[in-house]
Design an enzyme around this catalytic site. Structure first.
Site, PDB file in Angstrom:
ATOM      1  NE  ARG A  86      -2.235  -3.331  -6.027  1.00 34.84           N
ATOM      2  CZ  ARG A  86      -2.474  -2.451  -5.070  1.00 34.84           C
ATOM      3  NH1 ARG A  86      -3.615  -1.821  -5.011  1.00 34.84           N
ATOM      4  NH2 ARG A  86      -1.568  -2.217  -4.140  1.00 34.84           N
ATOM      5  CB  SER A 162      -6.196   0.076  -2.402  1.00 33.87           C
ATOM      6  OG  SER A 162      -5.514   1.102  -3.069  1.00 33.87           O
ATOM      7  CD  GLU A 266      -6.023  -1.528  -6.458  1.00 28.55           C
ATOM      8  OE1 GLU A 266      -6.351  -2.670  -6.087  1.00 28.55           O
ATOM      9  OE2 GLU A 266      -5.245  -0.817  -5.820  1.00 28.55           O
TER      10      GLU A 266
END
Length: 270
Positions: A86, A162, A266
């Protein structure tokens, strides 16, 4: 040239899932598990999007960028993009001057479908399907169905998806977490010597935030977590950026106090 692969150059502003659909329609392997991810092709490499066992980095050969400092166009190789979980160079100070123009992908004419994730296995079982029954198009259909039933409708909620990264921890921390949460699933990973990740176990932080700390469906004014997935922070209508940031910080603090581990967002917040 390799006759088993197809190279595809895609503009950064193209819609990601339109590209995935086109690749599946042309029977090209590599992106099918990333079906349904919102956003653009350029954003996919910024985030190094990942779901259901696939990462976009595994299909990227290079990225064409415009450097706002030198006013030149450059080609960054996959390695130069510094892809890890990520993450990419484009999320760092070093890469802030790059504007992504095009992404060069390598897709395969033949491939093996990744059916190992629990949600996919459950779908097969519930629908009396066997792995041999699944082709590329069916795989995409399954993943779109799973995402639709698990994730917010972007027409109803404001969300960045997310919100927290699954932490990568070493065996010592993992064993301590297993003592606290004996039923916690985990994924053993191969770190690779060239990444900055240190550890051996990927912890499904949604399991802890949701099942153990009770954050799923939490609401505080106009901001909250999604009622089907605790990792997703949603705007119910009039939440401010400050509201979202405050809730994220509360969740991070709660995880730290209850488990001793630090989790990262994130979403990049300035």
């Amino acid at each position: 040239s390799n006759p088993e692969v197809v190279r595809v150059v895609v503009g950064a502003g193209e819609i990601w899932d339109d590209f995935v659909k086109e690749s599946v329609d042309r029977s090209l392997y590599g992106l099918e598990n990333l079906s349904g991810v919102p956003g653009t092709v350029g954003a996919s490499v910024v985030q190094n999007i990942e779901c259901y066992g696939a990462e976009v980095k595994d299909s990227v050969e290079s990225v064409e960028v415009f450097d706002t400092e030198t006013f030149e166009i450059e080609i960054l190789t996959n390695k130069q993009c510094d892809f890890i979980y990520r993450h990419s160079i484009f999320k760092t100070e070093e890469g802030k001057n790059f504007i992504i123009l095009r992404v060069n992908f390598v897709l395969k004419k033949e491939g093996k479908l990744n059916l190992g994730y629990k949600d996919i296995k459950n779908y097969l079982k519930e629908n009396n399907l066997e792995e041999k029954d699944i082709d590329l198009k069916k795989m995409r259909e399954i993943l779109l169905f799973i995402r639709k039933n698990k994730l917010p409708d972007l027409k109803q909620f404001g969300t960045a998806g997310s919100f927290f990264k699954c932490p990568i921890v070493d065996s010592e921390i993992f064993m301590r977490l297993k003592e606290i949460f004996p039923d916690m699933p985990n994924y053993k990973i191969d770190i690779g010597c060239e990444t900055s990740l240190q550890g051996e176990h990927k912890i499904p932080i949604a399991f802890i935030i949701d099942h153990k700390l009770g954050w799923r469906g939490y609401r505080e004014g106009e901001v909250g977590t999604f009622d089907k997935h605790a990792l997703i922070v949603v705007n119910h209508g009039n939440a401010t950026a400050k509201d979202v940031k405050n809730l994220a910080e509360k969740i991070v603090k709660d995880v730290k106090e209850k488990t001793g581990i630090n989790i990262e967002t994130e979403v990049v917040m300035w």
